[in-house]
Design an enzyme around this catalytic site. Sequence first.
Site, PDB file in Angstrom:
ATOM      1  N   ASP A  32       1.371  -1.605   0.062  1.00  0.00           N
ATOM      2  CA  ASP A  32       0.002  -0.407  -0.296  1.00  0.00           C
ATOM      3  C   ASP A  32       0.634   1.218   0.107  1.00  0.00           C
ATOM      4  O   ASP A  32       2.254   1.356   0.675  1.00  0.00           O
ATOM      5  CB  ASP A  32      -1.099   0.035   1.740  1.00  0.00           C
TER       6      ASP A  32
ATOM      7  N   ASN B 167      -8.153  -2.647  14.061  1.00  0.00           N
ATOM      8  CA  ASN B 167      -9.064  -3.121  13.096  1.00  0.00           C
ATOM      9  C   ASN B 167      -9.546  -4.596  12.303  1.00  0.00           C
ATOM     10  O   ASN B 167     -10.368  -4.619  11.836  1.00  0.00           O
ATOM     11  CB  ASN B 167     -10.169  -1.889  12.889  1.00  0.00           C
TER      12      ASN B 167
ATOM     13  N   HIS C  63      -7.215  -5.047  10.160  1.00  0.00           N
ATOM     14  CA  HIS C  63      -6.964  -4.778   8.918  1.00  0.00           C
ATOM     15  C   HIS C  63      -5.850  -5.496   8.187  1.00  0.00           C
ATOM     16  O   HIS C  63      -5.273  -5.611   9.295  1.00  0.00           O
ATOM     17  CB  HIS C  63      -7.235  -3.447   8.188  1.00  0.00           C
TER      18      HIS C  63
ATOM     19  N   GLU D 181      -9.985  -2.055   4.730  1.00  0.00           N
ATOM     20  CA  GLU D 181     -10.241  -1.959   5.733  1.00  0.00           C
ATOM     21  C   GLU D 181     -12.213  -2.353   6.161  1.00  0.00           C
ATOM     22  O   GLU D 181     -12.209  -3.196   4.997  1.00  0.00           O
ATOM     23  CB  GLU D 181     -10.820  -0.758   5.913  1.00  0.00           C
TER      24      GLU D 181
HETATM   25  C1  F6R Z   1       1.137  -1.630   6.186  1.00  0.00           C
HETATM   26  C2  F6R Z   1      -0.050  -2.193   6.735  1.00  0.00           C
HETATM   27  C3  F6R Z   1      -0.643  -2.333   7.805  1.00  0.00           C
HETATM   28  C4  F6R Z   1       0.414  -2.446   8.924  1.00  0.00           C
HETATM   29  C5  F6R Z   1      -1.014  -2.044  10.094  1.00  0.00           C
HETATM   30  C6  F6R Z   1       0.080  -2.015  11.621  1.00  0.00           C
HETATM   31  O1  F6R Z   1       1.494  -1.625   5.119  1.00  0.00           O
HETATM   32  O2  F6R Z   1      -0.359  -3.362   5.086  1.00  0.00           O
HETATM   33  O3  F6R Z   1      -1.980  -3.187   6.926  1.00  0.00           O
HETATM   34  O4  F6R Z   1       0.518  -3.836   8.784  1.00  0.00           O
HETATM   35  O5  F6R Z   1      -1.165  -0.969   9.582  1.00  0.00           O
HETATM   36  O6  F6R Z   1       0.685  -0.951  11.698  1.00  0.00           O
HETATM   37  P1  F6R Z   1       1.702  -1.778  12.415  1.00  0.00           P
HETATM   38  O7  F6R Z   1       2.492  -2.136  12.349  1.00  0.00           O
HETATM   39  O8  F6R Z   1       2.589   0.009  12.441  1.00  0.00           O
HETATM   40  O9  F6R Z   1       1.249  -1.063  13.722  1.00  0.00           O
END
Ligand code: F6R
Length: 237
Positions: free
Chosen positions: A68, A137, A139, A144
């Site tokens: 992403d 959440n 994702h 999402e």
């Molecule tokens: C970012 C991604 C997101 C993160 C998730 C957890 O490339 O794929 O799904 O893995 O938001 O983020 P952190 O690791 O910062 O808790």
Amino acid sequence: MTKIIHVKTREEMSAIAAKMIKEQINAKPDSVLGLATGSTPELTYAELCSMCERGEVDFSKVKTVNLDEYVGLDETNDQSYRYYMNSHLFDKVNIKPENTHLPCGTADNADAACDEYSELLEKIGTRDIQLLGIGKNGHIGFCEPDTELEARTSVVALTDSTLKANSRFFESVDAMPKKAMTMGMAQIFDAKQIILIAYGKEKVDIVTRALTGKITTNIPASLLQLHMNVTAIIADE
Ligand code: F6R
């Protein structure tokens, strides 16, 4: 089937994930890796950089595709995922820059850029490993929670939960992009092996629900229970 590995620390989690990625590259030097950003994989990348420096792994034929990117941020912005990947991994290992790919957050036409990314994913082919973190959440990537999930790369509006969680990297929630481009669920699933990593108390509840609870689009990570080869490495702290 999901294999769950429980460890105590973030360091142990990262060492196991890095070792799995190293072994994949050593077995197949031209491996295609799907990569994630965020705080969770930081030490995994640091470990891979050290391994590369010691000559234990060679990235010269590796190709990468990221999950992403924020809409509106370019590679010079230190909160863009391109900047993150360059600084945490790409600039520190012997990967060819042209073999690294992220959605283009600053494209004039974001929807067209998403379609281009989907075409690129098809051209590059099935990933050997997809590394994933998980949002509070549920994702994965920026897919999402919703009643319907996109199959292919698309522009998504970030939920309040994600905006709140990720605003820690920005000056304020207002300074944060409200949209991102993300691989779709079918594309995330197009990987021979998925490694999900998570650490800390605040992820315990969502990880448990995702890996062992009911399968629902309200927790996109719960769909991983349907993938044939998932290893979840979960650290208590
Ligand atoms: C970012 C991604 C997101 C993160 C998730 C957890 O490339 O794929 O799904 O893995 O938001 O983020 P952190 O690791 O910062 O808790």
